[in-house]
Design a protein around this motif. Structure first.
Motif, PDB file in Angstrom:
ATOM      1  N   MET A 208     -46.377  28.496 -12.153  1.00  0.00           N
ATOM      2  CA  MET A 208     -47.029  27.038 -12.493  1.00  0.00           C
ATOM      3  C   MET A 208     -46.380  26.726 -14.016  1.00  0.00           C
ATOM      4  O   MET A 208     -46.313  25.557 -13.912  1.00  0.00           O
ATOM      5  N   VAL A 209     -46.272  27.626 -14.574  1.00  0.00           N
ATOM      6  CA  VAL A 209     -45.763  27.070 -15.981  1.00  0.00           C
ATOM      7  C   VAL A 209     -44.452  26.646 -15.949  1.00  0.00           C
ATOM      8  O   VAL A 209     -44.009  25.679 -16.627  1.00  0.00           O
ATOM      9  N   GLY A 210     -43.700  27.416 -15.061  1.00  0.00           N
ATOM     10  CA  GLY A 210     -42.046  26.969 -14.883  1.00  0.00           C
ATOM     11  C   GLY A 210     -42.080  25.516 -14.271  1.00  0.00           C
ATOM     12  O   GLY A 210     -41.044  24.835 -14.538  1.00  0.00           O
ATOM     13  N   ALA A 211     -42.962  25.303 -13.259  1.00  0.00           N
ATOM     14  CA  ALA A 211     -43.093  24.060 -12.866  1.00  0.00           C
ATOM     15  C   ALA A 211     -43.116  22.932 -13.777  1.00  0.00           C
ATOM     16  O   ALA A 211     -42.295  21.789 -13.520  1.00  0.00           O
ATOM     17  N   ARG A 212     -43.814  23.010 -15.007  1.00  0.00           N
ATOM     18  CA  ARG A 212     -43.676  21.732 -15.944  1.00  0.00           C
ATOM     19  C   ARG A 212     -42.619  21.642 -16.833  1.00  0.00           C
ATOM     20  O   ARG A 212     -42.142  20.709 -17.115  1.00  0.00           O
ATOM     21  N   THR A 213     -41.676  22.980 -16.934  1.00  0.00           N
ATOM     22  CA  THR A 213     -40.601  22.968 -17.505  1.00  0.00           C
ATOM     23  C   THR A 213     -39.502  22.101 -16.760  1.00  0.00           C
ATOM     24  O   THR A 213     -38.873  21.245 -16.911  1.00  0.00           O
ATOM     25  N   SER A 214     -39.458  22.516 -15.343  1.00  0.00           N
ATOM     26  CA  SER A 214     -38.496  21.813 -14.260  1.00  0.00           C
ATOM     27  C   SER A 214     -38.976  20.338 -14.157  1.00  0.00           C
ATOM     28  O   SER A 214     -37.956  19.660 -14.313  1.00  0.00           O
ATOM     29  N   ILE A 215     -40.269  20.188 -14.105  1.00  0.00           N
ATOM     30  CA  ILE A 215     -40.610  18.586 -13.841  1.00  0.00           C
ATOM     31  C   ILE A 215     -40.175  17.743 -15.336  1.00  0.00           C
ATOM     32  O   ILE A 215     -39.657  16.752 -15.215  1.00  0.00           O
ATOM     33  N   ALA A 216     -40.391  18.277 -16.432  1.00  0.00           N
ATOM     34  CA  ALA A 216     -40.428  17.780 -17.645  1.00  0.00           C
ATOM     35  C   ALA A 216     -38.640  17.381 -17.891  1.00  0.00           C
ATOM     36  O   ALA A 216     -38.161  16.292 -18.196  1.00  0.00           O
ATOM     37  N   VAL A 217     -38.011  18.476 -17.639  1.00  0.00           N
ATOM     38  CA  VAL A 217     -36.490  18.178 -17.824  1.00  0.00           C
ATOM     39  C   VAL A 217     -35.843  17.342 -16.857  1.00  0.00           C
ATOM     40  O   VAL A 217     -35.420  16.336 -17.276  1.00  0.00           O
ATOM     41  N   ALA A 218     -36.517  17.073 -15.565  1.00  0.00           N
ATOM     42  CA  ALA A 218     -35.696  16.300 -14.439  1.00  0.00           C
ATOM     43  C   ALA A 218     -36.509  15.025 -14.850  1.00  0.00           C
ATOM     44  O   ALA A 218     -35.528  14.040 -14.545  1.00  0.00           O
TER      45      ALA A 218
ATOM     46  N   LEU B  47     -28.930  25.471 -14.289  1.00  0.00           N
ATOM     47  CA  LEU B  47     -28.532  25.835 -15.695  1.00  0.00           C
ATOM     48  C   LEU B  47     -29.428  26.981 -16.267  1.00  0.00           C
ATOM     49  O   LEU B  47     -28.837  27.741 -17.107  1.00  0.00           O
ATOM     50  N   SER B  48     -30.666  27.013 -15.889  1.00  0.00           N
ATOM     51  CA  SER B  48     -31.675  28.203 -16.420  1.00  0.00           C
ATOM     52  C   SER B  48     -30.917  29.452 -15.778  1.00  0.00           C
ATOM     53  O   SER B  48     -30.892  30.361 -16.450  1.00  0.00           O
ATOM     54  N   TYR B  49     -30.473  29.439 -14.426  1.00  0.00           N
ATOM     55  CA  TYR B  49     -29.940  30.635 -13.844  1.00  0.00           C
ATOM     56  C   TYR B  49     -28.755  31.276 -14.745  1.00  0.00           C
ATOM     57  O   TYR B  49     -28.571  32.338 -14.608  1.00  0.00           O
ATOM     58  N   VAL B  50     -27.796  30.464 -15.315  1.00  0.00           N
ATOM     59  CA  VAL B  50     -26.732  31.034 -15.880  1.00  0.00           C
ATOM     60  C   VAL B  50     -27.066  30.735 -17.478  1.00  0.00           C
ATOM     61  O   VAL B  50     -26.185  31.287 -18.396  1.00  0.00           O
ATOM     62  N   GLY B  51     -28.383  30.763 -17.730  1.00  0.00           N
ATOM     63  CA  GLY B  51     -28.538  31.009 -19.252  1.00  0.00           C
ATOM     64  C   GLY B  51     -28.469  29.747 -19.979  1.00  0.00           C
ATOM     65  O   GLY B  51     -28.589  29.961 -21.286  1.00  0.00           O
ATOM     66  N   LEU B  52     -28.456  28.608 -19.599  1.00  0.00           N
ATOM     67  CA  LEU B  52     -28.037  27.453 -20.356  1.00  0.00           C
ATOM     68  C   LEU B  52     -29.248  26.394 -20.446  1.00  0.00           C
ATOM     69  O   LEU B  52     -29.298  25.213 -21.026  1.00  0.00           O
ATOM     70  N   GLY B  53     -30.225  26.946 -19.775  1.00  0.00           N
ATOM     71  CA  GLY B  53     -31.457  25.692 -19.767  1.00  0.00           C
ATOM     72  C   GLY B  53     -32.557  26.427 -20.647  1.00  0.00           C
ATOM     73  O   GLY B  53     -32.403  27.147 -22.022  1.00  0.00           O
ATOM     74  N   ALA B  54     -33.882  26.490 -20.406  1.00  0.00           N
ATOM     75  CA  ALA B  54     -34.882  26.817 -21.126  1.00  0.00           C
ATOM     76  C   ALA B  54     -34.866  28.257 -21.565  1.00  0.00           C
ATOM     77  O   ALA B  54     -34.499  29.286 -20.662  1.00  0.00           O
ATOM     78  N   GLN B  55     -35.167  28.670 -22.841  1.00  0.00           N
ATOM     79  CA  GLN B  55     -34.760  30.065 -23.260  1.00  0.00           C
ATOM     80  C   GLN B  55     -36.186  30.752 -23.249  1.00  0.00           C
ATOM     81  O   GLN B  55     -37.213  29.934 -23.486  1.00  0.00           O
ATOM     82  N   PRO B  56     -36.191  32.115 -23.300  1.00  0.00           N
ATOM     83  CA  PRO B  56     -37.566  32.967 -23.229  1.00  0.00           C
ATOM     84  C   PRO B  56     -38.040  32.801 -24.639  1.00  0.00           C
ATOM     85  O   PRO B  56     -37.481  32.457 -25.561  1.00  0.00           O
ATOM     86  N   PRO B  57     -39.270  32.512 -24.531  1.00  0.00           N
ATOM     87  CA  PRO B  57     -40.291  33.292 -23.530  1.00  0.00           C
ATOM     88  C   PRO B  57     -40.801  31.975 -22.501  1.00  0.00           C
ATOM     89  O   PRO B  57     -41.885  32.088 -21.737  1.00  0.00           O
ATOM     90  N   ILE B  58     -40.095  30.729 -22.584  1.00  0.00           N
ATOM     91  CA  ILE B  58     -40.706  29.682 -21.846  1.00  0.00           C
ATOM     92  C   ILE B  58     -40.036  29.804 -20.290  1.00  0.00           C
ATOM     93  O   ILE B  58     -39.111  30.140 -20.038  1.00  0.00           O
ATOM     94  N   PRO B  59     -41.110  30.132 -19.350  1.00  0.00           N
ATOM     95  CA  PRO B  59     -40.597  30.361 -17.987  1.00  0.00           C
ATOM     96  C   PRO B  59     -40.118  29.249 -17.239  1.00  0.00           C
ATOM     97  O   PRO B  59     -40.014  28.072 -17.658  1.00  0.00           O
ATOM     98  N   SER B  60     -38.859  29.826 -16.393  1.00  0.00           N
ATOM     99  CA  SER B  60     -38.165  28.877 -15.745  1.00  0.00           C
ATOM    100  C   SER B  60     -37.701  29.166 -14.438  1.00  0.00           C
ATOM    101  O   SER B  60     -37.737  30.573 -14.119  1.00  0.00           O
TER     102      SER B  60
END
Length: 282
Positions: free
Chosen positions: A73-83, A216-229
């Motif tokens: 749920m929290v990761g959804a807002r990260t993905s949606i905001a970035v996109a 990008l998050s999968y390879v560590g280049l996106g949102a950083q902990p503790p922000i869920p992605s």
């Protein structure tokens, strides 16, 4: 088509309806997460790590004992905001460039804009992100910049291609005879007639933006902990796949269904806005 006819056509378009429902589910989850989540996503509960789905944790827990449903749920807002922001950047810069190139077709300005687009296309968003993060460090902001830069030539090319055909229309020629300049014609006559195409392309780029953010998050280049992605949740699950497959299944399904919903909605909007497609499918 009148407003009522457009609504009726939308309701009978299965791709649009299914895509809209799927998209609203995840947008709704992202909005709800601002005021409520089942568990605190920053709280560690090692005693309950890698638990399978249960009444207390409907989608199970990860290797730190965090609730996966809350993380999604929290990761959804990260993905949606970035996109969303990446699409706004691409559209906000790409559309004016495309209009300018079409208005000055064959000129030095047109050549510079299109060759610049070719240059950006030569570097995928992942490579752009690597270059940006090498200088500024990994973050969600840098992911937005990388995806946004890649979106600019997409909208510039689409806008230029659609606008070129409109510059030969009679109403545009009449506007030129009336003394209107290129900027005014582009704003008053060209842009309103390419808006439908831009909406459809924006939906498609939105889905691609979510995929790019996850990559990008999968390879560590996106949102950083503790922000869920979602992408980092998949990365964290790869070493636990045999012990806790639910750690990979549910974030993967979230990405799959969101992208599927947006693509279906894009196809539905294309069908809705293009009367030739509607006629062919009857």
């Amino acid at each position: 088509m009148s407003g009522g006819g457009l609504i009726r056509a939308a309701l009978t378009n299965r791709s649009l309806v299914v895509g809209l429902v799927l998209s609203l589910v995840f947008v709704g989850a992202a909005l709800i997460s601002f005021i409520w989540v089942p568990q605190d996503v920053t709280a560690l509960d090692i005693a309950n790590k890698i638990k399978p789905p249960s009444a207390a944790h409907p989608l199970g827990t990860d290797h730190f004992g965090r609730d996966i449903l809350s993380m999604i749920m929290v990761g959804a807002r990260t993905s949606i905001a970035v996109a969303v922001v990446a699409v706004v950047i691409g559209m906000g810069l790409g559309v004016p460039l495309g209009l300018a190139a079409a208005a000055r077709r064959g000129s030095l300005l047109d050549e510079v804009i299109m060759r610049g687009n070719d240059l950006v296309f030569a570097f995928p968003s992942l490579l752009i992100a690597i270059m940006i993060t090498a200088v500024f460090g990994p973050s969600a902001l840098n992911a937005i910049i990388a995806i946004g830069i890649f979106n600019i030539p997409v909208f510039a090319r689409l806008t230029r291609g659609a606008a070129l055909s409109l510059w030969t229309r009679d109403y545009v020629l009449a506007a030129r005879v009336a003394g209107k300049g290129a900027v005014r014609i582009s704003a008053e006559h060209i842009l309103p007639n390419v808006t439908n195409l831009l909406i459809v392309q924006g939906t498609i780029q939105f889905s691609l933006g979510i995929l790019a953010e996850a990559a990008l998050s999968y390879v560590g280049l996106g949102a950083q902990p503790p922000i869920p992605s979602w992408g980092r949740m998949l990365a964290d699950s790869q070493t636990m796949i045999s012990l806790a497959p639910h750690m990979a299944i549910f974030p993967g399904l979230a990405i799959l269904l969101t992208v599927l919903g947006l693509n279906l909605m894009g196809d539905g909007l294309r069908d809705l806005f293009d009367p030739r497609i509607r006629r062919d499918r009857r």
